[in-house]
Motif scaffolding. Structure first.
Motif, short mmCIF file in Angstrom:
data_model
loop_
_atom_site.label_atom_id
_atom_site.label_comp_id
_atom_site.label_asym_id
_atom_site.label_seq_id
_atom_site.Cartn_x
_atom_site.Cartn_y
_atom_site.Cartn_z
N TRP A 137 18.75 39.36 43.39
CA TRP A 137 18.49 39.24 44.83
C TRP A 137 19.45 38.23 45.46
CZ3 TRP A 137 16.76 35.05 47.81
CH2 TRP A 137 16.42 35.35 49.12
N ILE A 138 19.64 37.09 44.78
CA ILE A 138 20.56 36.06 45.28
C ILE A 138 22.00 36.61 45.33
CG2 ILE A 138 21.62 33.82 44.75
CD1 ILE A 138 18.89 32.99 43.58
N ALA A 139 22.40 37.30 44.27
CA ALA A 139 23.77 37.83 44.21
C ALA A 139 24.01 38.85 45.32
CB ALA A 139 24.02 38.47 42.84
N ARG A 140 23.05 39.74 45.55
CA ARG A 140 23.21 40.72 46.63
C ARG A 140 23.37 40.03 47.98
NH1 ARG A 140 18.54 43.80 44.95
NH2 ARG A 140 19.10 45.49 43.54
N LYS A 141 22.56 39.02 48.20
CA LYS A 141 22.59 38.32 49.49
C LYS A 141 23.92 37.60 49.68
CE LYS A 141 19.99 34.95 52.26
NZ LYS A 141 18.82 34.04 52.29
N ARG A 142 24.39 36.91 48.65
CA ARG A 142 25.62 36.13 48.79
C ARG A 142 26.85 37.04 48.82
NH1 ARG A 142 24.06 30.89 44.91
NH2 ARG A 142 22.36 30.19 46.27
N TYR A 143 26.95 37.97 47.88
CA TYR A 143 28.11 38.84 47.86
C TYR A 143 28.13 39.80 49.04
CZ TYR A 143 29.33 37.24 43.16
OH TYR A 143 29.70 36.47 42.09
N GLY A 144 26.98 39.97 49.69
CA GLY A 144 26.93 40.81 50.88
C GLY A 144 27.77 40.28 52.03
N LYS A 145 28.15 39.01 51.96
CA LYS A 145 28.99 38.41 53.00
C LYS A 145 30.48 38.64 52.75
CE LYS A 145 25.60 34.65 53.57
NZ LYS A 145 24.94 35.20 54.76
N ALA A 146 30.83 39.18 51.57
CA ALA A 146 32.24 39.35 51.22
C ALA A 146 32.84 40.56 51.93
CB ALA A 146 32.39 39.51 49.71
N ASN A 147 34.14 40.47 52.21
CA ASN A 147 34.87 41.60 52.79
C ASN A 147 35.14 42.68 51.76
OD1 ASN A 147 35.65 39.00 54.29
ND2 ASN A 147 36.21 40.60 55.75
N ILE A 148 35.33 42.24 50.50
CA ILE A 148 35.57 43.18 49.40
C ILE A 148 35.14 42.51 48.10
CG2 ILE A 148 37.97 42.42 49.08
CD1 ILE A 148 38.66 45.32 48.28
N LEU A 149 34.64 43.32 47.18
CA LEU A 149 34.31 42.85 45.84
C LEU A 149 35.35 43.41 44.87
CD1 LEU A 149 30.44 43.49 45.75
CD2 LEU A 149 31.66 41.42 46.48
N LEU A 150 35.89 42.54 44.03
CA LEU A 150 36.80 42.95 42.97
C LEU A 150 36.06 42.84 41.65
CD1 LEU A 150 40.05 41.01 44.02
CD2 LEU A 150 39.24 43.27 44.79
N THR A 151 36.26 43.80 40.77
CA THR A 151 35.63 43.74 39.46
C THR A 151 36.58 44.34 38.43
OG1 THR A 151 33.50 44.12 38.33
CG2 THR A 151 34.43 45.97 39.56
N PRO A 152 36.54 43.88 37.18
CA PRO A 152 37.60 44.25 36.24
C PRO A 152 37.67 45.70 35.82
CG PRO A 152 36.47 42.24 35.55
CD PRO A 152 35.67 42.83 36.65
N GLY A 153 36.53 46.41 35.81
CA GLY A 153 36.58 47.76 35.30
C GLY A 153 35.61 48.70 35.98
N GLU A 154 35.78 50.00 35.72
CA GLU A 154 34.93 51.01 36.34
C GLU A 154 33.48 50.89 35.89
OE1 GLU A 154 35.50 53.18 38.69
OE2 GLU A 154 37.58 52.56 38.93
N THR A 155 33.26 50.41 34.67
CA THR A 155 31.89 50.28 34.17
C THR A 155 31.12 49.27 35.00
OG1 THR A 155 32.67 50.79 31.94
CG2 THR A 155 30.48 49.84 32.13
N GLU B 261 28.93 46.78 49.44
CA GLU B 261 30.25 46.37 49.91
C GLU B 261 31.35 47.27 49.32
OE1 GLU B 261 27.21 43.75 50.28
OE2 GLU B 261 28.05 44.30 48.35
N GLN B 262 32.54 47.17 49.90
CA GLN B 262 33.70 47.84 49.31
C GLN B 262 33.98 47.22 47.94
OE1 GLN B 262 37.28 47.41 51.60
NE2 GLN B 262 38.55 48.54 50.15
N ILE B 263 34.18 48.05 46.92
CA ILE B 263 34.38 47.57 45.56
C ILE B 263 35.68 48.16 45.03
CG2 ILE B 263 33.43 47.41 43.23
CD1 ILE B 263 30.66 48.00 44.47
N ALA B 264 36.55 47.29 44.47
CA ALA B 264 37.81 47.74 43.88
C ALA B 264 37.91 47.21 42.46
CB ALA B 264 38.99 47.25 44.71
N THR B 265 38.50 47.98 41.58
CA THR B 265 38.70 47.54 40.20
C THR B 265 40.08 46.93 40.03
OG1 THR B 265 39.46 49.75 39.56
CG2 THR B 265 37.13 49.25 39.26
N THR B 266 40.13 45.79 39.35
CA THR B 266 41.38 45.09 39.09
C THR B 266 41.37 44.59 37.64
OG1 THR B 266 40.43 43.03 39.94
CG2 THR B 266 41.72 44.34 41.49
N PRO B 267 41.78 45.43 36.69
CA PRO B 267 41.76 45.02 35.27
C PRO B 267 42.57 43.77 35.02
CG PRO B 267 42.18 47.37 35.50
CD PRO B 267 42.28 46.78 36.88
N PRO B 268 42.12 42.92 34.09
CA PRO B 268 42.87 41.70 33.75
C PRO B 268 44.05 42.02 32.84
CG PRO B 268 40.95 41.87 32.35
CD PRO B 268 40.89 43.04 33.30
#
Length: 379
Positions: free
Chosen positions: A145-163, A175-182
């Motif tokens: 619940w905390i994560a949804r509330k806080r990340y809900g303010k972001a313009n975009i979420l980046l995450t390492p993989g499709e999973t 939110e808009q989510i984009a994958t950016t592998p390390p």
């Protein structure tokens, strides 16, 4: 923002060197490659010990709360006036968690209308829930619940993989989510010549006359290291294998199966030295996003054996460049290890294929370019 000066990028993380983890490794590799495009400040907890300087990056360390910790994780004194001043300086915020520092920076950035790019390395609410002493399921729901509330303010979420992206979608992140592998530094993380391995092991205080199984990373409960320790105990007599666990303290692992052929090493800023000594790298995690440790081990030509969590099935094909087993399945892991240690040809072939996987798709230069484009898109 000045037309002449570089955009001012404030990076916020609740963990950084000298505490060594995936976020610290990611930032220490990415930020030096992003200084040509941004003026960078990194706001972090002030962990004791030496912190390497990064050219073009200014540290903003926050003091730690005395005597309060969870394992090796310490909690910073989040000073509101410091956060406010840093956000007044910034053109854009890039966060790496949504807890103390990251969460406070997100709230202040939203107040000041500073664009926010948030990197979600893993389902952190699951990690926090597993670390709770009681009511683990409730703790996980609260943190979600905390994560949804806080990340809900972001313009975009980046995450390492499709999973992990799918995990976020399943958890109703809108939110808009984009994958950016390390990536991996292929010069630092590279195989040693066979003839150099014995002397290298000796320099680390590790045995030179037996197979070496290893793990490098945090010793958190979600890593399920007791699974690895029990599997090693099962095969120790038959294979004469030694186990080395790098990145934490022995008392952090709850296991009754520690044998005499186990070495525990604390956190290190030179993980490649330990990967290069190993025959097999094992990841027994219950949850991951895009774990760097296993990619670094693969870059060193070490055969990976892992649970199929997070993005791991996207770069490990069982039987082709490593082996996969189900979480907490000690028997399956034990069988995999016995097969590999009995068949040197198979072990070497998988290790070589693992190195090629990293060479073909995972470098820090490419990772930095992808992330820079996303940040620039939201200035």
């Amino acid at each position: 923002m000045s037309a002449i000066n570089k955009p001012k990028l404030l990076v916020a993380a609740d963990s950084y060197l000298p505490r060594w983890d995936g976020i610290a490794r990611t930032l220490s590799e990415l930020l030096p490659q992003m200084t040509q495009d941004f003026e960078i400040r990194l706001i972090i907890p002030d962990y004791p010990g030496e912190r390497p300087s990064l050219e073009g990056v200014t540290y903003v360390p926050l003091p730690l709360i005395p005597l309060v910790h969870s394992g090796d994780f310490r909690f910073p004194c989040v000073l509101p006036w410091v956060i406010k001043r840093q956000l007044e300086w910034a053109d854009i915020l890039w966060t790496h968690t949504a807890v103390s520092i990251g969460g406070t920076c997100i709230r202040e950035a939203a107040k000041q209308n500073v664009p926010i790019v948030s990197m979600i390395h893993s389902a952190e609410w699951v990690v926090y829930g597993k670390a709770a002493l009681i009511a683990k399921q409730l703790a996980e729901l609260v943190w979600l619940w905390i994560a949804r509330k806080r990340y809900g303010k972001a313009n975009i979420l980046l995450t390492p993989g499709e999973t992990t992206k799918q995990e976020l979608l399943n958890a109703n992140f809108q939110e808009q989510i984009a994958t950016t592998p390390p990536g991996v530094n292929l010069d630092q993380f590279s195989p040693l010549p066979k003839q150099a391995i014995a002397a290298h092991r000796q320099s680390l205080g590790l045995p030179t006359d037996r197979p070496l199984i290893g793990y490098v990373g945090r010793f958190g409960p979600e890593k399920s290291l007791e699974t690895l320790i029990e599997a090693h105990a099962n095969i120790e007599a038959e294979t004469n294998a030694h186990l080395v666990l790098v990145g934490g303290l022995r008392q952090e692992i709850r296991s009754k199966h520690f044998g005499k052929n186990v070495t525990v090493v604390g956190p290190t800023v030179d993980p490649h030295l330990y990967y290069q000594a190993m025959d097999v790298y094992v990841l027994t995690s219950l949850t991951e996003s895009f774990p760097l440790g296993i990619l670094e081990a693969m870059a060193c030509g070490v055969t990976p054996v892992s649970t199929p969590v997070g993005a791991i099935p996207t770069f490990i094909s069982s039987g082709k460049n490593g082996l996969l087993f189900q979480p907490k399945n000690v028997g399956e892991l034990s069988r995999h290890l016995k097969i590999l240690l009995a068949d040197k040809t198979k072990l070497e072939s998988l290790g070589q294929a693992a190195r090629k996987t990293v060479e073909d798709g995972y470098t820090w230069k490419a990772a930095a370019a992808r992330i820079t484009r996303h940040i620039q898109d939201h200035l």
